[in-house]
Write a protein that holds these residues in place. Structure first.
Motif, short mmCIF file in Angstrom:
data_model
loop_
_atom_site.label_atom_id
_atom_site.label_comp_id
_atom_site.label_asym_id
_atom_site.label_seq_id
_atom_site.Cartn_x
_atom_site.Cartn_y
_atom_site.Cartn_z
N UNK A 168 -95.07 44.50 26.53
CA UNK A 168 -96.23 45.37 26.41
C UNK A 168 -95.93 46.51 25.46
N UNK A 169 -96.98 46.91 24.73
CA UNK A 169 -96.90 48.07 23.85
C UNK A 169 -97.69 49.22 24.47
N UNK A 170 -97.63 50.35 23.83
CA UNK A 170 -98.36 51.53 24.35
C UNK A 170 -99.85 51.25 24.34
N UNK A 171 -100.54 51.51 25.42
CA UNK A 171 -101.97 51.19 25.47
C UNK A 171 -102.81 52.20 24.71
N UNK A 172 -104.08 51.76 24.40
CA UNK A 172 -105.06 52.68 23.83
C UNK A 172 -105.71 53.43 24.99
N UNK A 196 -118.64 51.28 30.57
CA UNK A 196 -119.61 51.37 31.66
C UNK A 196 -120.57 52.54 31.48
N UNK A 197 -120.33 53.40 30.51
CA UNK A 197 -121.22 54.52 30.22
C UNK A 197 -122.31 54.16 29.22
N UNK A 198 -122.30 52.92 28.75
CA UNK A 198 -123.30 52.50 27.76
C UNK A 198 -122.94 52.84 26.34
N UNK A 199 -121.64 52.99 26.03
CA UNK A 199 -121.20 53.29 24.68
C UNK A 199 -120.39 52.14 24.11
N UNK A 200 -120.40 52.03 22.79
CA UNK A 200 -119.60 51.05 22.07
C UNK A 200 -118.59 51.81 21.23
N UNK A 201 -117.29 51.56 21.48
CA UNK A 201 -116.20 52.25 20.79
C UNK A 201 -115.51 51.29 19.83
N UNK A 202 -115.21 51.78 18.65
CA UNK A 202 -114.52 50.97 17.64
C UNK A 202 -113.16 51.59 17.34
N UNK A 203 -112.12 50.75 17.44
CA UNK A 203 -110.74 51.18 17.20
C UNK A 203 -110.17 50.38 16.05
N UNK A 204 -109.32 51.08 15.24
CA UNK A 204 -108.63 50.43 14.14
C UNK A 204 -107.22 50.10 14.59
N UNK A 207 -104.27 52.07 12.66
CA UNK A 207 -103.98 53.47 12.98
C UNK A 207 -103.94 53.74 14.47
N UNK A 208 -104.34 52.76 15.28
CA UNK A 208 -104.35 52.87 16.73
C UNK A 208 -105.12 54.11 17.19
N UNK A 209 -106.29 54.28 16.56
CA UNK A 209 -107.14 55.42 16.89
C UNK A 209 -108.60 55.01 16.75
N UNK A 210 -109.51 55.68 17.46
CA UNK A 210 -110.93 55.34 17.33
C UNK A 210 -111.49 55.76 15.98
N UNK A 211 -112.36 54.94 15.45
CA UNK A 211 -112.97 55.22 14.14
C UNK A 211 -114.47 55.45 14.25
N UNK A 212 -115.08 55.22 15.40
CA UNK A 212 -116.51 55.44 15.55
C UNK A 212 -116.99 55.01 16.91
N UNK A 213 -118.20 55.45 17.25
CA UNK A 213 -118.79 55.10 18.53
C UNK A 213 -120.30 55.05 18.39
N UNK A 214 -120.94 54.30 19.26
CA UNK A 214 -122.39 54.15 19.27
C UNK A 214 -122.86 54.29 20.70
N UNK A 215 -123.72 55.26 20.95
CA UNK A 215 -124.20 55.54 22.31
C UNK A 215 -125.49 54.76 22.53
N UNK A 216 -125.36 53.60 23.13
CA UNK A 216 -126.52 52.76 23.40
C UNK A 216 -127.37 53.35 24.52
N UNK A 217 -126.74 53.88 25.54
CA UNK A 217 -127.47 54.39 26.69
C UNK A 217 -128.34 55.57 26.31
N UNK A 218 -127.81 56.52 25.50
CA UNK A 218 -128.59 57.69 25.10
C UNK A 218 -129.80 57.28 24.27
#
Length: 724
Positions: A168-172, A196-204, A207-218
């Motif tokens: 196993x590697x370090x988790x996101x 579960x909050x209704x968001x879509x998160x995009x990770x690269x 770089x092992x970091x988030x690059x964007x998100x989309x709030x579907x629920x809002x």
């Protein structure tokens, strides 16, 4: 196979029909198939494509050769080879499969996420390795460039298991409480997470970091103005179409079409059932989106969201798998049998079942009744307009999609009561009937204008031209004589009139004379109809314009033709009478000759019989019997019944084999009679025998036997061992 049609789109259910249990014998199975027509007509695309209780997950191998499904009970995995159309292997597990992924092009490398937090790796031979994750898992995805396996579940962390290093590697770490879905974009290698909050998160992954998100629920709450279903919106499914576009399924039963460059969805499709979206797939040939919840599957247009068709199986849906750019759709549901659907509008059948294309084409040529042919589909508004609103919830009305199915007979009765007479429909029927009558009358009124001279020849040439015009001839010599200027005087000059009453003409052209008789009848009918439609003034004007003769002259010519025809007919009848009398005379002569020959033959047979009887008087009884037998073996019978000539029948009373058998039997009897052994005369009167002495014996015996005996009178001797 069941055929249904929704929105003029045919759907073929290849899994419908009865299924046979595995525990019955092969003999019983063949008997059931032979006697049940439903079993005979079923299509078994893949042998044993089912699970003991239910199927939970379904996947296709990247090379398209293998179909892998997971189900219960007991928890197991089955692999089907489409080239063999049968089951390749089956492997049982200790716990149920939550999700699984195929790591290679075929089935040789697979990973299974189980409901008890275990992750199992399988190779081509079977089980390979098993490990455990800290939290209960819900989904997994494989990132091929880095060989990382991402696992998400009831945690804010994305666990990474590197399959190259084996640890196993370090988790996101995310800011979401839990994660439901994990997908990897094959084009840009982005790791997409649905929370579960209704968001879509995009990770690269680089770089092992988030690059964007989309709030579907809002976005959905803002669009609707308030929480629609009074429950939190969660992301339940994510599927990428290409590197920029994706479809996001929510727990509210909506599918949001999103662009990674835009913060809002550019289109939202609602299933209207408030059920979470299970799976979303794309059909690139027709720009269609296939989305499913637990109740039904919908196919709709990607651009405007227009519904194309829908499928509602009997059991809840767990997962689907669609062949890319093909029309075959596989479905795992809460039933033992997996469902297989073929939709020709989505694309052709795969190569391994290409026979489905020809099969569906034959069914379209010979259409069969669809599943809802006896029912009428009505929306809720139409149902209330007909006064059937109180029937909702009863057996007479069946809910389906956005409306209801009602029996067509009940619908027709209600329609006749509410709208007994429709003026528009009646007007349309009257207009169409009048147009048909006018069209037929116009065709009948197209009469053929014939000249006065050689009109029958002109009519025959016109008919030949019409028939030759319908057929496409290779040669260009299909022009008629009437169109040739060199023969135009033949139909205008009275000196060139053909005398059809001439005897030579009738003898040389018998077929033409019969055709002309039929043509005359047609001309009379045409003239009578023309006389009824046109007046005398119109006829006079036509005759003056054409330079033809007056009515008196034409009537005189018609009378001459009629008299000539009558004479020709009378002559023809006389010739037929002469020929008939000649035939009768010949028949009578032939019949008299036959009778005379029969009398002569009978007299000759009688004389021969008298001669044979005289010669047989002096013969012996044996020779006469033999002669009688020879005579009765072959019988000749002469007959003249029916007046069709004399007939001679020859038959034998016994077959050759019977006669040969009788001869052999007689020869055998004679031979036995010749070789019969003759013994000496019997002497003495004593009793003798083998046992107790008999009265006499063979050759004269005494009173004695084997045990006890004695000599008899006549010199018999003594019996052995007896007293004498």
């Amino acid at each position: 196979m069941q055929v249904s049609e929704v929105n003029d789109l045919k759907i073929y259910n290849l899994s419908s029909g009865k299924s046979l249990p595995d525990w019955i014998s092969e003999r019983k199975r063949r008997a059931l198939v032979r006697n049940d027509p439903q079993l005979q007509q079923r299509i078994q695309l893949l042998q044993d494509f089912e699970m003991p209780t239910a199927s939970t997950r379904l996947r296709l191998s990247p090379d398209g050769q293998y179909i892998i499904t997971a189900g219960v009970y007991k928890p197991r995995v089955r692999c089907y080879d489409v080239h063999e159309l049968s089951l390749k292997f089956e492997r049982c597990m200790s716990s149920e499969v939550e999700q699984f992924e195929i790591l290679s092009e075929d089935y040789s490398k697979m990973v299974f996420l189980q409901c008890d937090r275990y992750v199992e790796f399988h190779s081509q031979h079977g089980f390979y390795y098993r490990t455990r994750i800290p939290k209960f898992g819900r989904d997994l995805a494989y990132h091929a460039p880095s060989c990382d396996l991402f696992l998400v579940g009831a945690s804010n962390e994305v666990f990474r298991l590197n399959l190259e290093q084996g640890h196993f590697l370090a988790p996101y770490v995310t800011d979401a409480p839990e994660i439901n879905v994990c997908q990897v974009n094959k084009d840009n290698q982005l790791v997409t997470l649905g929370t579960t909050e209704g968001r879509v998160l995009c990770w690269d992954p680089r770089s092992r970091s988030p690059v964007g998100s989309l709030d579907i629920a809002a976005n959905q709450i803002v669009a609707s103005g308030a929480p629609k279903y009074f429950k939190p919106l969660e992301v339940s499914a994510i599927t990428f179409k290409d590197d920029l576009h994706m479809a996001v399924g929510t727990s509210w039963g909506q599918v949001c079409m999103c662009d990674l460059r835009s913060p809002e969805p550019y289109m939202v499709k609602d299933h209207l059932l408030e059920l979470p979206i299970k799976q979303v797939a794309f059909s690139s040939l027709q720009d269609h989106v296939i989305s499913t919840d637990s109740k039904h599957l919908k196919i709709w247009d990607e651009n405007d969201g227009h519904l194309v068709t829908a499928i509602e199986p009997e059991s809840p849906i767990n997962d689907i798998a669609v062949y890319r750019d093909k029309g075959l759709l596989l479905m795992a549901n809460e039933a033992p049998k997996n469902q297989v659907y073929f939709i020709p509008a989505l694309g052709p059948a795969p190569t391994w079942c290409s026979f489905l294309d020809s099969l569906t084409e034959e069914l379209e040529e010979n259409p069969e009744p669809t599943a809802y042919e006896d029912y009428k589909f009505l929306s809720k508004t139409e149902l209330e307009n007909f006064g059937f609103g109180h029937l909702i919830g009863s057996n007479l009305v069946r809910p389906y999609l956005h409306g209801f199915f009602i029996d067509s007979r009940l619908y027709q009765k209600a329609k006749s009561l509410i709208a007994p007479f429709s003026l528009d429909e009646h007007r349309k029927k009257e207009v169409t009937s009048k147009m048909e009558k006018e069209r037929v009358g116009r065709l009948e009124q197209q009469k053929l204008k014939l000249p006065k001279v050689n009109r029958f020849l002109a009519q025959r040439l016109a008919e030949e031209k019409e028939s030759s015009g319908k057929k496409k001839k290779k040669s260009g010599t299909s022009e008629s004589i009437a169109d040739d200027d060199r023969f135009s005087a033949m139909f205008t000059d009275t000196n060139l009139q053909i005398d059809e009453t001439d005897e030579n003409f009738c003898r040389n052209n018998p077929v033409v004379s019969k055709q002309q008789e039929k043509a005359r009848k047609k001309l009379r009918e045409m003239e009578s109809s023309d006389d009824d439609q046109d007046g005398d003034n119109g006829d006079e004007e036509d005759e003056e314009l054409d330079g033809r003769a007056s009515e008196d002259e034409s009537s005189e010519e018609d009378e001459e033709q009629i008299t000539n025809r009558r004479q020709l007919k009378k002559l023809h009848h006389q010739q037929l009478a002469v020929k008939k009398a000649e035939r009768n005379r010949r028949k009578q002569l032939a019949l008299a000759a036959k009778v005379r020959d029969e009398k002569q033959a009978a007299a000759a047979n009688l004389k021969m019989a008298e001669r044979s009887s005289k010669s047989n008087k002096d013969a012996s009884l044996r020779s006469r019997l033999r002669q009688y037998r020879d005579d009765t073996d072959v019988v000749v019978h002469n007959s003249t019944a029916g007046g069709l000539g004399s007939k001679q029948l020859t038959f034998q009373s016994k077959s050759a084999e019977d006669r040969e058998q009788e001869d052999k039997l007689a020869a055998h009897k004679r031979e036995r009679r010749q070789h019969a052994r003759k013994g000496p005369p019997v002497r003495g009167r004593g009793r003798g025998g083998f046992g107790r002495g008999g009265r006499g014996g063979f050759g004269g015996g005494g009173r004695g036997g084997f045990g006890r005996g004695g000599g008899g009178r006549g010199g018999g001797g003594r019996g052995r061992g007896g007293r004498h």
